[in-house]
Design a protein around this motif. Structure first.
Motif, PDB file in Angstrom:
ATOM      1  N   THR A 135       0.839  -1.197   0.000  1.00 47.73           N
ATOM      2  CA  THR A 135       0.000   0.000   0.000  1.00 47.73           C
ATOM      3  C   THR A 135       0.876   1.249   0.000  1.00 47.73           C
ATOM      4  N   LEU A 136       0.220   2.397  -0.084  1.00 48.34           N
ATOM      5  CA  LEU A 136       0.908   3.679  -0.061  1.00 48.34           C
ATOM      6  C   LEU A 136       0.583   4.415   1.233  1.00 48.34           C
ATOM      7  N   VAL A 137       1.637   4.933   1.863  1.00 45.51           N
ATOM      8  CA  VAL A 137       1.454   5.826   3.018  1.00 45.51           C
ATOM      9  C   VAL A 137       1.964   7.199   2.585  1.00 45.51           C
ATOM     10  N   PRO A 138       1.066   8.062   2.096  1.00 45.30           N
ATOM     11  CA  PRO A 138       1.509   9.346   1.543  1.00 45.30           C
ATOM     12  C   PRO A 138       1.888  10.343   2.632  1.00 45.30           C
ATOM     13  N   TYR A 139       2.749  11.275   2.232  1.00 50.67           N
ATOM     14  CA  TYR A 139       3.157  12.360   3.125  1.00 50.67           C
ATOM     15  C   TYR A 139       2.481  13.646   2.646  1.00 50.67           C
ATOM     16  N   ILE A 140       1.718  14.265   3.520  1.00 47.68           N
ATOM     17  CA  ILE A 140       1.045  15.536   3.194  1.00 47.68           C
ATOM     18  C   ILE A 140       1.930  16.674   3.691  1.00 47.68           C
ATOM     19  N   ALA A 141       2.576  17.327   2.765  1.00 47.36           N
ATOM     20  CA  ALA A 141       3.563  18.345   3.133  1.00 47.36           C
ATOM     21  C   ALA A 141       2.935  19.491   3.928  1.00 47.36           C
ATOM     22  N   ALA A 142       1.743  19.922   3.541  1.00 48.55           N
ATOM     23  CA  ALA A 142       1.110  21.056   4.224  1.00 48.55           C
ATOM     24  C   ALA A 142       0.847  20.750   5.695  1.00 48.55           C
ATOM     25  N   ALA A 143       0.511  19.481   5.973  1.00 51.14           N
ATOM     26  CA  ALA A 143       0.251  19.091   7.358  1.00 51.14           C
ATOM     27  C   ALA A 143       1.492  18.571   8.052  1.00 51.14           C
ATOM     28  N   GLY A 144       2.518  18.243   7.244  1.00 55.69           N
ATOM     29  CA  GLY A 144       3.737  17.681   7.812  1.00 55.69           C
ATOM     30  C   GLY A 144       3.516  16.311   8.421  1.00 55.69           C
ATOM     31  N   GLU A 145       2.608  15.521   7.820  1.00 57.56           N
ATOM     32  CA  GLU A 145       2.239  14.235   8.408  1.00 57.56           C
ATOM     33  C   GLU A 145       2.184  13.130   7.353  1.00 57.56           C
ATOM     34  N   LEU A 146       2.486  11.913   7.804  1.00 62.03           N
ATOM     35  CA  LEU A 146       2.205  10.720   7.022  1.00 62.03           C
ATOM     36  C   LEU A 146       0.758  10.318   7.280  1.00 62.03           C
ATOM     37  N   LYS A 147       0.063   9.890   6.260  1.00 66.69           N
ATOM     38  CA  LYS A 147      -1.348   9.552   6.392  1.00 66.69           C
ATOM     39  C   LYS A 147      -1.544   8.043   6.194  1.00 66.69           C
ATOM     40  N   THR A 148      -2.123   7.388   7.196  1.00 68.12           N
ATOM     41  CA  THR A 148      -2.330   5.948   7.155  1.00 68.12           C
ATOM     42  C   THR A 148      -3.713   5.559   6.629  1.00 68.12           C
ATOM     43  N   LYS A 149      -4.594   6.531   6.451  1.00 63.94           N
ATOM     44  CA  LYS A 149      -5.970   6.201   6.061  1.00 63.94           C
ATOM     45  C   LYS A 149      -6.052   5.458   4.726  1.00 63.94           C
ATOM     46  N   PRO A 150      -5.280   5.846   3.690  1.00 63.40           N
ATOM     47  CA  PRO A 150      -5.358   5.072   2.441  1.00 63.40           C
ATOM     48  C   PRO A 150      -5.030   3.592   2.642  1.00 63.40           C
ATOM     49  N   THR A 151      -4.041   3.312   3.495  1.00 63.19           N
ATOM     50  CA  THR A 151      -3.707   1.914   3.781  1.00 63.19           C
ATOM     51  C   THR A 151      -4.857   1.215   4.481  1.00 63.19           C
ATOM     52  N   GLN A 152      -5.477   1.891   5.453  1.00 60.71           N
ATOM     53  CA  GLN A 152      -6.604   1.291   6.161  1.00 60.71           C
ATOM     54  C   GLN A 152      -7.745   0.957   5.196  1.00 60.71           C
ATOM     55  N   HIS A 153      -8.056   1.881   4.301  1.00 62.21           N
ATOM     56  CA  HIS A 153      -9.146   1.654   3.363  1.00 62.21           C
ATOM     57  C   HIS A 153      -8.807   0.519   2.388  1.00 62.21           C
ATOM     58  N   SER A 154      -7.551   0.464   1.954  1.00 63.41           N
ATOM     59  CA  SER A 154      -7.147  -0.574   1.011  1.00 63.41           C
ATOM     60  C   SER A 154      -7.237  -1.958   1.643  1.00 63.41           C
ATOM     61  N   VAL A 155      -6.780  -2.081   2.883  1.00 65.21           N
ATOM     62  CA  VAL A 155      -6.865  -3.360   3.582  1.00 65.21           C
ATOM     63  C   VAL A 155      -8.320  -3.727   3.830  1.00 65.21           C
ATOM     64  N   ARG A 156      -9.137  -2.744   4.152  1.00 60.83           N
ATOM     65  CA  ARG A 156     -10.561  -3.005   4.367  1.00 60.83           C
ATOM     66  C   ARG A 156     -11.202  -3.524   3.082  1.00 60.83           C
ATOM     67  N   GLU A 157     -10.818  -2.954   1.943  1.00 57.47           N
ATOM     68  CA  GLU A 157     -11.338  -3.420   0.648  1.00 57.47           C
ATOM     69  C   GLU A 157     -10.935  -4.869   0.404  1.00 57.47           C
ATOM     70  N   LEU A 158      -9.666  -5.186   0.661  1.00 52.10           N
ATOM     71  CA  LEU A 158      -9.188  -6.552   0.455  1.00 52.10           C
ATOM     72  C   LEU A 158      -9.878  -7.524   1.406  1.00 52.10           C
ATOM     73  N   THR A 159     -10.032  -7.107   2.664  1.00 47.73           N
ATOM     74  CA  THR A 159     -10.691  -7.957   3.651  1.00 47.73           C
ATOM     75  C   THR A 159     -12.148  -8.202   3.285  1.00 47.73           C
ATOM     76  N   SER A 160     -12.799  -7.184   2.734  1.00 46.19           N
ATOM     77  CA  SER A 160     -14.202  -7.342   2.331  1.00 46.19           C
ATOM     78  C   SER A 160     -14.354  -8.363   1.216  1.00 46.19           C
ATOM     79  N   LEU A 161     -13.262  -8.622   0.494  1.00 47.85           N
ATOM     80  CA  LEU A 161     -13.277  -9.621  -0.578  1.00 47.85           C
ATOM     81  C   LEU A 161     -12.863 -10.999  -0.065  1.00 47.85           C
ATOM     82  N   GLY A 162     -12.639 -11.091   1.244  1.00 46.44           N
ATOM     83  CA  GLY A 162     -12.388 -12.394   1.848  1.00 46.44           C
ATOM     84  C   GLY A 162     -10.947 -12.722   2.132  1.00 46.44           C
ATOM     85  N   ILE A 163     -10.038 -11.757   1.980  1.00 46.37           N
ATOM     86  CA  ILE A 163      -8.616 -12.018   2.220  1.00 46.37           C
ATOM     87  C   ILE A 163      -8.102 -11.073   3.295  1.00 46.37           C
TER      88      ILE A 163
END
Length: 545
Positions: free
Chosen positions: A175-203
């Protein structure tokens, strides 16, 4: 009994799943395990052979003649394990097989559906052609989780894991953990959503590989582990590396191979022997000189179109402890004026004309061959590059006016053409009986015999070689005597003496053309001898400039 590792990707494409799979294979090999790799591609083409390089990058060819995804090149370069026809499949090939069975009546009138027919066919591919002593089969699924075309593959993996059991299978999700320069933070939400999508498909993935441009703090790893239901140690950071050949060591330091073994309940594995990768990195970063290679090609706007070639040149540099700079030159520019050719090529320490299809840029490639010949600059012609070298020799040293290739029209003198155009009926019948069908594309490894006193014989250190081909047109052996009188020696031929495989110029510092693609068999820890010798010639040329 083989264990299966499935690699998926989420959030965005181009996260480096192929490199991660290849690196994991290298690490498991370094621990003494036997590994193979496979690629499952969701697109509907039967294979990438007819796809534009601008769409898909290079077509990688295996020994047994499969036209495959370029990721199989990474697999071979990192593991040294030759890929096979059975190591790459597409949705198109899966559906082609199913429809063929349906038309034959194999399904006995049943309704043919995605489940179970498509998913069963995918599972058959995953488990086919596996050696009894194989320890790990690594399967990469192309595309991004959530795309509609990948759904049958995800479902097939879900079923496969249920049948084989969790102790025999493992899911790694990148997955991707993007860095938002304006906030100065790494964002984990895309990874959470991606794993949730995969889990919803049974894996439910056991390991997450997180691509990021910034170090992943322990707090963020713990957060990802909590919300994605994995161990914190199984959240593997994957930062950009200085070189792709530094990736295996980087993944080892991050704990990827240890987590894979832990997931399979293997806690007594020996530590990896990284000696050959340490040597590669030492040669890569502690070089003793630099050379510049001019590559005169057709698809220079997309380096992935020449991916194996790029890596093979780097391997040649490793063999000589030099850094290789590649200057991509559009062949069409050389069709304008001799001054343009000289201005672009004079700074080069060597010139390479790669393979390709079609007429565009062909006269520019011929002009670059002439420049290399006349200026005594090391020259390497590959596939179409060799054909252009033969046409240049025919026109300028053998006095054959009108020399050309029938690929580009109807030349007065077809120095290059389909072998059906110039071989006798008896010769064609003989070749067809031997399994070589003449005008169809030659794909895969073919044997060649080398002349005993040739430059290539001294480079290979062998009388017989096997190299991979991908082409429809051949140099016409009827012109062999005339070209040799002009100084172009045919130093490699097919075993029956009918098809030219290698040409060279003994009166030149380094001038070799090959009909095959040697770049496909080069590896960082085992550079192809032709590329090692070519870069050595470039080093000598650099001292003269």
């Amino acid at each position: 009994m083989a264990r299966f590792i499935f690699i998926t990707g989420g959030v965005v494409s181009s996260l480096g799943k192929g490199l991660m799979a290849a690196s994991l294979a290298a690490l498991l090999q370094a621990r003494g395990y036997k590994v193979r790799l496979r690629k499952l591609d969701p697109y509907l083409n039967i294979d990438p052979g007819t796809m534009s390089p601008y769409q898909h990058g290079e077509v990688y060819v295996t020994d047994d003649g499969a036209e495959t995804d370029l990721d199989l090149g990474h697999y071979e370069r990192f593991s040294g394990v030759p890929a096979r026809q059975s190591d790459n499949v597409t949705s198109g090939r899966i559906y082609q097989g199913i429809i063929s069975r349906e038309r034959r009546g194999d399904y006995l009138g049943a309704t043919v559906q995605v489940i179970p027919h498509v998913t069963n066919a995918i599972q058959e591919f995953i488990g086919a052609d596996i050696e009894p002593d194989l320890d790990f089969m690594i399967c990469e699924i192309g595309g991004t989780v959530g795309d509609i075309e990948s759904l049958p593959f995800i479902e097939a993996i879900r079923q496969f894991r249920n049948q084989e059991g969790r102790g025999q299978t493992l899911s790694i999700h990148t997955t991707l953990v993007p860095y938002i320069a304006a906030a100065g933070e790494l964002k984990t939400k895309p990874t959470q959503h991606s794993v949730r999508e995969l889990t919803s498909l049974g894996i439910q993935p056991e390991i997450l590989v997180c691509r990021t441009e910034h170090p992943l703090p322990d707090g963020e790893r713990a957060k990802i582990a909590l919300f994605c239901n994995v161990r914190k140690e199984a959240v593997i950071p994957a930062l950009d590396a200085k070189s792709i050949y530094a990736v295996p060591a980087q993944y080892h330091e991050a704990g990827l191979d240890s987590e894979v073994l832990h997931a399979f309940g293997i806690d007594d594995a020996p530590p990896p022997d990284m000696a050959r990768w340490d040597d590669v990195l030492d040669r890569l970063f502690h070089f003793e000189g630099e050379v510049t290679i001019g590559v005169v090609g057709k698809y220079v706007g997309l380096p992935d179109a020449y991916k194996s070639l790029t890596e093979a040149l780097i391997h040649g540099g490793l063999a000589n402890r030099v850094k290789v700079h590649i200057n991509w030159l559009d062949a069409e520019l050389f069709e304008q004026s001799a001054g343009e050719i000289a201005a672009k090529l004079e700074p080069m320490h060597a010139i390479l004309v790669p393979g390709g299809f079609g007429e565009r840029g062909s006269e520019g490639k011929i002009a670059s061959v002439q420049f290399a010949r006349e200026r005594k600059v090391p020259f390497f012609g590959i596939c179409l590059g060799m054909q252009m070298a033969c046409i240049e020799a025919a026109r300028n040293t053998a006095g054959i006016a009108g020399a050309g290739s029938s690929e580009f029209g109807e030349p007065a003198e077809p120095v290059v053409g389909l072998i059906t155009e110039w071989m006798s009926a008896e010769g064609l019948q003989k070749r067809a009986a031997g399994g070589d069908l003449g005008g169809t594309m030659r794909l895969g490894a073919y044997e060649a015999k080398l002349a005993g006193n040739s430059v290539v014989r001294s480079i290979y250190g062998a009388d017989t070689i096997h190299e991979r081909h991908r082409h429809r047109y051949e140099v016409n052996a009827h012109y062999k005597d005339a070209l040799e009188q002009g100084g172009l020696v045919f130093s490699g031929m097919s075993p029956d003496g009918e098809l030219p495989e290698i040409v060279e110029r003994p009166d030149h510092p380094w001038f070799i053309g090959v009909q095959f693609h040697p770049e496909l068999k080069s590896k960082p820890f085992d550079p192809h001898p032709l590329f090692a010798s070519f870069i050595e010639a470039a080093v000598k040329q650099s001292r003269l400039v």
